[in-house]
Design an enzyme around this catalytic site. Structure first.
Site, PDB file in Angstrom:
ATOM      1  N   GLU A   1      -5.363   2.231   3.314  1.00 57.27           N
ATOM      2  CA  GLU A   1      -3.988   1.947   2.894  1.00 57.27           C
ATOM      3  C   GLU A   1      -3.913   1.329   1.499  1.00 57.27           C
ATOM      4  O   GLU A   1      -3.100   1.738   0.671  1.00 57.27           O
ATOM      5  CB  GLU A   1      -3.272   1.084   3.928  1.00 57.27           C
ATOM      6  CG  GLU A   1      -3.045   1.785   5.279  1.00 57.27           C
ATOM      7  CD  GLU A   1      -2.252   3.085   5.191  1.00 57.27           C
ATOM      8  OE1 GLU A   1      -1.648   3.352   4.130  1.00 57.27           O
ATOM      9  OE2 GLU A   1      -2.246   3.849   6.179  1.00 57.27           O
TER      10      GLU A   1
ATOM     11  N   MET B   1       3.631   9.506   8.265  1.00 60.88           N
ATOM     12  CA  MET B   1       2.292   9.467   8.855  1.00 60.88           C
ATOM     13  C   MET B   1       1.466  10.663   8.414  1.00 60.88           C
ATOM     14  O   MET B   1       1.946  11.797   8.426  1.00 60.88           O
ATOM     15  CB  MET B   1       2.435   9.428  10.388  1.00 60.88           C
ATOM     16  CG  MET B   1       1.128   9.436  11.133  1.00 60.88           C
ATOM     17  SD  MET B   1       0.155   7.940  10.765  1.00 60.88           S
ATOM     18  CE  MET B   1      -1.500   8.586  11.027  1.00 60.88           C
ATOM     19  N   GLU B   2       0.209  10.388   8.079  1.00 65.64           N
ATOM     20  CA  GLU B   2      -0.662  11.366   7.409  1.00 65.64           C
ATOM     21  C   GLU B   2      -1.479  12.247   8.348  1.00 65.64           C
ATOM     22  O   GLU B   2      -2.530  12.752   7.934  1.00 65.64           O
ATOM     23  CB  GLU B   2      -1.623  10.608   6.490  1.00 65.64           C
ATOM     24  CG  GLU B   2      -2.722   9.778   7.210  1.00 65.64           C
ATOM     25  CD  GLU B   2      -2.362   8.311   7.443  1.00 65.64           C
ATOM     26  OE1 GLU B   2      -1.152   8.002   7.517  1.00 65.64           O
ATOM     27  OE2 GLU B   2      -3.299   7.492   7.561  1.00 65.64           O
ATOM     28  N   ASN B   3      -1.041  12.484   9.593  1.00 62.20           N
ATOM     29  CA  ASN B   3      -1.800  13.321  10.519  1.00 62.20           C
ATOM     30  C   ASN B   3      -2.410  14.532   9.804  1.00 62.20           C
ATOM     31  O   ASN B   3      -1.726  15.204   9.038  1.00 62.20           O
ATOM     32  CB  ASN B   3      -0.893  13.837  11.629  1.00 62.20           C
ATOM     33  CG  ASN B   3      -0.013  12.767  12.192  1.00 62.20           C
ATOM     34  OD1 ASN B   3      -0.501  11.777  12.714  1.00 62.20           O
ATOM     35  ND2 ASN B   3       1.296  12.937  12.063  1.00 62.20           N
TER      36      ASN B   3
ATOM     37  N   GLU C   1       1.237  10.048   1.617  1.00 59.13           N
ATOM     38  CA  GLU C   1       0.680  10.700   2.814  1.00 59.13           C
ATOM     39  C   GLU C   1      -0.243  11.848   2.418  1.00 59.13           C
ATOM     40  O   GLU C   1      -1.280  12.060   3.043  1.00 59.13           O
ATOM     41  CB  GLU C   1       1.794  11.188   3.743  1.00 59.13           C
ATOM     42  CG  GLU C   1       2.797  10.120   4.171  1.00 59.13           C
ATOM     43  CD  GLU C   1       2.192   8.830   4.684  1.00 59.13           C
ATOM     44  OE1 GLU C   1       1.032   8.840   5.150  1.00 59.13           O
ATOM     45  OE2 GLU C   1       2.867   7.782   4.611  1.00 59.13           O
TER      46      GLU C   1
ATOM     47  N   GLU D   1      -1.172   6.729  15.242  1.00 58.17           N
ATOM     48  CA  GLU D   1      -1.708   5.534  14.610  1.00 58.17           C
ATOM     49  C   GLU D   1      -0.875   4.327  15.042  1.00 58.17           C
ATOM     50  O   GLU D   1       0.357   4.424  15.074  1.00 58.17           O
ATOM     51  CB  GLU D   1      -1.664   5.648  13.084  1.00 58.17           C
ATOM     52  CG  GLU D   1      -2.425   4.511  12.414  1.00 58.17           C
ATOM     53  CD  GLU D   1      -2.448   4.598  10.889  1.00 58.17           C
ATOM     54  OE1 GLU D   1      -1.834   5.524  10.318  1.00 58.17           O
ATOM     55  OE2 GLU D   1      -3.083   3.732  10.295  1.00 58.17           O
TER      56      GLU D   1
HETATM   57  N1  BES Z   1      -0.591   5.490   8.057  1.00 55.27           N
HETATM   58  C1  BES Z   1       0.665   4.987   7.652  1.00 55.27           C
HETATM   59  C2  BES Z   1       1.726   5.079   8.693  1.00 55.27           C
HETATM   60  C3  BES Z   1       1.550   4.195   9.887  1.00 55.27           C
HETATM   61  C4  BES Z   1       1.425   2.867   9.761  1.00 55.27           C
HETATM   62  C5  BES Z   1       1.574   4.689  11.148  1.00 55.27           C
HETATM   63  C6  BES Z   1       1.289   2.067  10.890  1.00 55.27           C
HETATM   64  C7  BES Z   1       1.436   3.896  12.246  1.00 55.27           C
HETATM   65  C8  BES Z   1       1.288   2.575  12.116  1.00 55.27           C
HETATM   66  C9  BES Z   1       1.201   5.722   6.425  1.00 55.27           C
HETATM   67  O1  BES Z   1       0.227   6.291   5.627  1.00 55.27           O
HETATM   68  C10 BES Z   1       1.884   4.694   5.592  1.00 55.27           C
HETATM   69  O2  BES Z   1       1.241   3.852   5.059  1.00 55.27           O
HETATM   70  N2  BES Z   1       3.202   4.788   5.500  1.00 55.27           N
HETATM   71  C11 BES Z   1       4.019   3.820   4.824  1.00 55.27           C
HETATM   72  C12 BES Z   1       4.676   4.400   3.610  1.00 55.27           C
HETATM   73  C13 BES Z   1       3.808   4.365   2.403  1.00 55.27           C
HETATM   74  C14 BES Z   1       4.483   5.015   1.234  1.00 55.27           C
HETATM   75  C15 BES Z   1       3.373   2.969   2.030  1.00 55.27           C
HETATM   76  C16 BES Z   1       5.061   3.403   5.803  1.00 55.27           C
HETATM   77  O3  BES Z   1       5.211   4.075   6.825  1.00 55.27           O
HETATM   78  O4  BES Z   1       5.729   2.407   5.560  1.00 55.27           O
HETATM   79 ZN    ZN Z   2      -0.685   4.969   4.323  1.00 57.91          ZN
END
Ligand code: BES
Ligand code: ZN
Length: 882
Positions: free
Chosen positions: A328, A271-273, A306, A129
């Site tokens: 998100e 990351m939620e793969n 995730e 992502e």
């Molecule tokens: N899908 C995102 C991670 C991500 C974001 C991957 C942008 C690549 C590019 C994941 O679900 C996410 O939102 N992670 C957050 C933490 C969450 C607790 C808010 C993060 O990585 O900050």
């Molecule tokens: Zn997220």
């Protein structure tokens, strides 16, 4: 036909969205894994939707072979450039096979397939992502192309004993050349950004879980051998999150295996793969000696976040990246609900609103402002913002509040069933929530399209002769980049009216037949509206926007006396805290302006002193701890244009000093009482106790510096938990106490070889609010534990300095800006996403007072003049300068 000339970075617009001309229903991937060179073979089963040449995204791929329906293509039969591959001859039903070579060990951007750890013993992993899959193979790398993945990993068994990919295992074996292979099939069609693989030396812990629907699931958490003992807490949190989602949303897990992997090299939090979540080690690993209470809560939150994506994001994904908040914002909201259920709801809400005010409001007020659903982007990586996440979560919260728990659940049930297996839009979510309840929620769509934080003003008038209280509410949103005109938005205003003895009054709204209870929600939909309450006995004190019922700025001319009344009597923890924050802000305003009027400061200090000394059983110590702190320098700084961050800091210090002195005499006894009951336990009461103890210690250092520093040193040495040890160290460093050096030295030696612990040490020093902090940061950058390659290190030292040090970063001579500018150029060459994130520390440069503003501009120019800048960093700079 090879043309790799760089093209200008195109702007992508939501209005230009078209469904894909080509789909891939099935894809078979074979990875011949090795650290220096991995070969990826991809077979794409193509479906043509529209008569257009097939285009596949691809970046930094070395094309080895290409064939269409089994026939090798000549160089004239395809076009290859820096962005991808065009194949005019592809037909509906064609099978395209490509073979490419990639270089994981060279991949410092941490996007695509890369190496975590050392060349000889580290492991390989992917991060796709938003657009990393195109750095692995040629593919329509967009979220509305959903495919079934069959993935075969082939590798040397000694170097890569563990092989993982999403979905379920589908056989393993040994190849004629002695290497191992393992195959995985994911039955759920998914977009490419959810693809993942992991390969290397990893240990695992495992737990059996049975879903409410009766599916047996194996939960597995993987980490390198030296970290595997730190995974137990995350496993417990995962189980809690899974049960919670079954109970609250009726969502069950849908595969036989759920894998989680920890890595020290990761751009984001986690990351939620699908079936293979990957975590930044700092949001996964925990042990009682080195993990603070705050970090335990973060781990639980990120694990839950995730996991929740498995439905809000994976089973139902986003049609395009403009819809990012669909997954998100919704998932952050779900995570917040979960955290509120797991611990104190009031503390959770305080945290959320604090983040919104410290991070999202400044974003919304500056040149990087954008709607929760942006209308355009050039680098999507830069839109994983507080606006998309935190404001997006607030929008879902407003919708949930509008519906109430039962109807919201009816709505989410409809959303999840109606759109299962699809790539959806924000309209789809609002339509499902509305249709399940015969309601039209479309007016709320305007919230998703309009940038900027609405400012709501309230004016209350009491007429004793008619016993009426009239509340006039008005809203206004300042223009933002590209959006000069703003429309009124639907704003739910939760409120209660307090009598001067602290009782809540029954509410009779004019036009409503009966009393609406002692709390109600007014919906402000116009620019200005008037609401009349009847049968009001005496002039009330309104408590407005209770629970922070909408993400708005609030202006209500409350007297210090009225705010003090709410601070004393509000029954809701969040609102009580918030009244205190407003009172502190009023005290700050007077001090900053050099006014003689001390009424706000006196009211703040006196009320807190009463609460502090009152029967403690009534007040959660954690809430009291939060009430004893002034708003952050960033929140206070937002009140000024032009802004002198050092002056803001000084005035903020002065009000906290005044509070400390007012409490002075009662601090030592309370401190000792709190310390006596220290058990090292992790439960909520123990955490709350530690939070208050940390706060009291910080105040002691203000009230009586030598005495406070001696206590802090003792707490540092005898601490049973990292929370206590770090609180003591932080208090010493912030106060600039003589003992700070000794404690810092001890900490460095004590936790040598523990990068996640040393990150706290880096951050503390980077945030020491002095001009000399810059020299300290420069020195620390040479510490062998520091590295510009690692995002956690960069955020801990440079991020903490640039975002969390109002005095050091904002030195009037510009040396702080200049230093960060130089590092930004170096980081950009390694990891553009990491550089772009750090560059946002300059987002409020335009509001700085003239000298600093000129210095910041010079630093920005210096970065801009650097050649070979990444698209991510160039985009941030260009938008900051507009
Ligand atoms: N899908 C995102 C991670 C991500 C974001 C991957 C942008 C690549 C590019 C994941 O679900 C996410 O939102 N992670 C957050 C933490 C969450 C607790 C808010 C993060 O990585 O900050
Ligand atoms: Zn997220």
């Amino acid at each position: 036909m090879n043309d790799s000339a760089a093209q200008p970075d195109a702007t992508v617009r939501l209005a230009d969205y078209r469904p894909p001309a080509w789909r891939v229903r099935r894809v078979e991937l074979v990875f011949d894994l090795a650290v220096d060179a991995t070969v990826v073979t991809a077979r794409l089963h193509l479906q043509c939707e529209r008569d257009e040449p097939l285009h596949l995204d691809g970046e930094e791929l070395e094309l080895l072979d290409i064939s269409l329906d089994g026939r090798a293509l000549a160089a004239t039969e395809y076009r290859l450039d820096a962005r991808g591959l065009t194949i005019p001859g592809a037909r509906d039903g064609s099978m395209l096979e490509t073979r490419v070579r990639i270089a994981p060990a060279q991949n410092t951007a941490l996007s695509g397939l890369y190496l975590s750890g050392s060349h000889d013993s580290g492991f390989l992993l992917t991060q796709c992502e938003a657009q990393g899959f195109r750095r692995i193979t040629f593919f329509p790398d967009r979220p509305d192309v959903l495919a079934q993945y069959t993935v075969t990993l082939r590798a040397d068994a000694a170097r890569f004993p563990v092989l993982l990919a999403g979905g379920g295992p589908d056989g393993t074996g040994t190849l004629p050349d002695g290497r191992r292979w393992a195959r995985f099939v994911d039955p759920y069609p998914k977009p490419s950004y959810l693809f993942a693989l992991v390969a290397g030396h990893l240990e695992k812990i495992e737990r059996a879980y049975r879903t409410a629907e009766g599916r047996e699931v194996s939960l597995r958490i993987y980490a390198e051998a030296d970290a595997i003992d730190g995974c137990g807490y995350a496993m417990d949190a995962l189980e809690r999150a899974m049960r919670w989602d079954e109970r609250v949303y009726g969502r069950n897990y849908d595969l036989a295996i759920f894998n989680v992997v920890a890595t020290h090299d990761f751009n984001m939090g986690a990351m939620e793969n699908k079936g293979l979540n990957i975590f930044n080690a700092k949001y996964l690993l925990a042990d009682p000696e080195t993990t603070t209470d705050d970090e335990y809560r973060h781990i639980e939150a990120v694990i839950a976040h995730e996991y929740f994506h498995n439905w809000s994001g994976n089973r139902i994904t986003c049609r395009d990246w403009f819809q990012l908040s669909l997954k998100e914002g919704f998932t952050v909201f779900r995570e917040q609900q979960f955290c509120a259920d797991m611990q104190s709801a009031a503390l959770q809400r305080i945290d959320e609103v604090g983040t919104l005010r410290r991070v999202q409001f400044p974003e919304d007020a500056g040149p990087l402002a954008h709607p929760v659903r942006p209308a355009e982007y050039t680098a999507i990586d830069n839109f994983y913002t507080a606006t998309v996440y935190e404001k997006g979560a607030e929008l879902v919260r407003m919708l949930a509040g509008r519906l109430g728990a039962l109807r919201f659940r009816r709505g989410t049930d409809l959303y999840f069933t109606r759109h299962d297996g699809q790539a959806a839009t924000i309209e789809d979510l609002l339509a499902a929530l509305g249709e399940a309840n015969d309601l039209d929620l479309s007016p709320y769509l305007a919230w998703y399209a309009q940038a900027g934080t609405p400012c709501v003003t309230a004016q209350g008038d009491y007429d004793a002769s008619t016993r009426r209280y009239t509340l006039t509410l008005a809203q206004q949103t300042a223009p933002t980049a590209g959006q000069p005109e703003k429309s009124p938005l639907p704003i739910p205003v939760r409120l209660a009216l307090f009598a001067c003895d602290g009782r809540r009054l029954p509410l009779h709204l004019q036009g409503e037949p009966a009393s609406v209870g002692d709390e109600c929600v007014l919906e402000l939909t116009q620019r200005e509206q008037r609401f009349v309450f009847t049968d009001v006995d005496a002039r009330p004190v309104p408590s407005l926007l209770r629970g922070f019922s909408a993400p708005v700025q609030w202006q209500y001319a409350c007297s210090p006396r009225e705010l003090a009344l709410l601070l004393r009597y509000e029954s809701e923890g969040y609102d009580r805290w918030n009244a205190g924050q407003q009172l502190a802000a009023a005290a700050y305003d007077a001090l900053h302006a050099g006014a003689q009027d001390r009424s706000a400061l006196d009211a703040w200090c006196a009320t807190l002193a009463d609460l502090f000394e009152a029967d403690t059983a009534q007040l959660d110590p954690a809430l009291l701890a939060d009430m004893l702190a002034a708003p952050s320098a960033i929140e206070l700084g937002a009140r000024h244009d032009p802004l002198d961050p050092e002056r803001v800091h000084a005035a903020r210090e002065a009000i906290e000093d005044a509070l400390a002195i007012r409490l002075g005499e009662v601090l030592p006894a309370r401190y000792h009482a709190l310390r006596q009951s220290e058990s090292g336990a992790l439960d909520a009461p123990a955490q709350a106790r530690r939070r208050l103890q940390g706060r009291v210690l910080a105040l002691l250092l203000r009230a009586d510096p030598p005495f406070g520093a001696a206590l802090a040193m003792k707490q540092y040495e005898q601490a049973q938990t990292m929370t206590d040890r770090l609180a003591a160290l932080a208090a010493l460093v912030r106060a600039g106490a003589a003992q700070a050096e000794q404690a810092l030295h001890d900490f460095r030696a004590r936790y040598d070889g523990k990068p996640l612990v040393l990150d706290k040490w880096f951050a503390l020093q980077a945030q020491a609010p002095t001009r000399e902090a810059l020299a300290r940061v420069q020195l620390l950058a040479d510490d062998p534990a520091f590295s510009l390659h690692n995002p956690n290190r960069v955020q801990a030292l440079l991020g903490a300095f640039a975002r969390g040090n109002p005095v050091g970063f904002h030195r009037p001579d510009g040396a702080g800006y200049h230093y960060i500018a130089d590092r930004l150029i170096e980081i950009d060459a390694l990891n553009p996403q990491n550089a772009a994130r750090l560059a946002k520390a300059f987002e409020s440069w335009h509001r700085l007072e003239p000298q600093r503003r000129a210095a910041a501009l010079l630093a920005l120019r210096e970065i801009e003049s650097h050649s070979g800048m990444s698209r991510d960093l160039a985009d941030i700079l260009a938008r900051m300068r507009d």
